[in-house]
Design a protein around this motif. Structure first.
Motif, PDB file in Angstrom:
ATOM      1  N   LYS A 103      33.108  47.133  41.916  1.00  0.00           N
ATOM      2  CA  LYS A 103      34.181  46.473  42.647  1.00  0.00           C
ATOM      3  C   LYS A 103      35.332  47.443  42.914  1.00  0.00           C
ATOM      4  O   LYS A 103      35.882  47.482  44.024  1.00  0.00           O
ATOM      5  N   ASN A 104      35.701  48.234  41.916  1.00  0.00           N
ATOM      6  CA  ASN A 104      36.770  49.223  42.096  1.00  0.00           C
ATOM      7  C   ASN A 104      36.386  50.272  43.137  1.00  0.00           C
ATOM      8  O   ASN A 104      37.213  50.703  43.952  1.00  0.00           O
ATOM      9  N   ARG A 105      35.117  50.657  43.101  1.00  0.00           N
ATOM     10  CA  ARG A 105      34.666  51.658  44.061  1.00  0.00           C
ATOM     11  C   ARG A 105      34.664  51.113  45.481  1.00  0.00           C
ATOM     12  O   ARG A 105      34.989  51.813  46.443  1.00  0.00           O
ATOM     13  N   MET A 106      34.293  49.845  45.626  1.00  0.00           N
ATOM     14  CA  MET A 106      34.316  49.217  46.942  1.00  0.00           C
ATOM     15  C   MET A 106      35.743  49.074  47.450  1.00  0.00           C
ATOM     16  O   MET A 106      36.036  49.339  48.638  1.00  0.00           O
ATOM     17  N   GLU A 107      36.645  48.654  46.600  1.00  0.00           N
ATOM     18  CA  GLU A 107      38.052  48.542  46.994  1.00  0.00           C
ATOM     19  C   GLU A 107      38.610  49.896  47.414  1.00  0.00           C
ATOM     20  O   GLU A 107      39.372  50.002  48.386  1.00  0.00           O
ATOM     21  N   THR A 108      38.217  50.944  46.692  1.00  0.00           N
ATOM     22  CA  THR A 108      38.664  52.289  47.047  1.00  0.00           C
ATOM     23  C   THR A 108      38.118  52.720  48.405  1.00  0.00           C
ATOM     24  O   THR A 108      38.835  53.300  49.233  1.00  0.00           O
TER      25      THR A 108
END
Length: 294
Positions: A103-108
């Motif tokens: 999820k953090n990688r997608m948001e980034t």
């Protein structure tokens, strides 16, 4: 906006309130749009680009950190490793509840996409603004007179209040949306020093409008007279001079005069000036060496 009626001419006159309404009407009423003068805000623009650049640098560093973590984590399941090469898998894992990592990688990734788009749009817009030239000195002077409501008797006050009263103070931070046609030096000289000859319309302020048609017609007449004088005048003069020494002196003198006219009254570049002078001198030499000049 106030509407008044002229009893003699039976015409309706519209008077706009001083401020944004009157200034907007003044800018819009200019047919050439040469009064479309605005602030560039170069300092703020540069600062905004620096901020965007720094944000992207941080996002780039975060993305690199995620890539390094993924490269060092050898114990990840195969389906999770596929997120590095399969967008569908990446999107599915990021949508799973509790999968904070993806999820953090997608948001980034989405943040990089949005910020990079904003940064590049700002770069393109800034490059377009850089190509816009500052307003001409006389146009800026006339604009300032209207902006500060300077009448023929003197005095005046800024049309806009507050900080906006100083928007025309910094000449280096002004731009003109109007792209003027390239003018030769003679046109610029007449426009600057003899505008009274081409006045088309006067106003209640020191601002006057000149007739572009009348100006360009005068320039065309002057060019024709100079061209005829330098060509036919030289030929006529050389025809009645029999001494070869005097003819050479006349050719040199007329060539110098021709070079001065081309160099000072036109926008010709150096190679073009040399080529024109060579052609002009060649015409005179051919005339002198031919039978007609014998």
């Amino acid at each position: 906006m106030v509407i008044s009626k002229d009893r003699e001419d039976e015409k309706l006159e519209v008077h706009y309130i001083k401020g944004y309404p009157s200034l907007a009407v003044f800018i819009a009423s200019d047919r050439d749009k040469s009064t479309a003068i605005y602030r560039r805000f170069d300092r703020l623009s540069a600062r905004n680009l620096l901020y965007l650049q720094s944000e992207l640098v941080e996002l780039e560093a975060r993305c690199d950190r995620y890539d390094a973590e993924d490269a060092e984590d050898f114990g990840r399941p195969t389906d999770e490793k596929e997120t590095a090469s399969n967008w569908v898998k990446f999107k599915e894992k990021a949508a799973e509840t509790g999968n904070i990592r993806e999820k953090n990688r997608m948001e980034t990734a989405l943040e990089i996409r949005a910020k990079l788009k904003e940064y590049r749009e700002a770069i393109v817009l800034e490059s377009a603004l850089i190509s816009l030239k500052p307003p001409a000195s006389r146009i800026l002077e006339a604009y300032r007179n209207v902006f500060h409501n300077v009448a023929s008797s003197g005095g005046g006050y800024p049309t806009l209040g507050g900080r906006s009263s100083e928007i025309l103070d910094n000449v280096d931070d002004l731009m003109s949306l109007h792209k003027p046609l390239e003018e030769d030096r003679l046109t610029k000289w007449l426009r600057y020093y003899l505008p009274i000859l081409f006045v088309h319309r006067r106003t209640n302020s020191p601002l006057v409008y000149i007739s572009e048609r009348r100006l360009h017609t005068s320039i065309a007449i002057i060019n024709v007279i100079l061209a005829a004088a330098l060509l036919f005048g030289a030929i006529y003069n050389l025809y009645y001079v029999k001494s070869n020494e005097k003819r050479l002196s006349l050719i040199a003198g007329y060539t110098v005069a021709f070079a001065i006219c081309v160099g000072l009254l036109t926008n010709a570049r150096r190679p073009e000036v040399f080529a024109a002078c060579a052609a002009y001198a060649a015409v005179l030499v051919v005339f002198v060496s031919g039978n007609l000049g014998a």
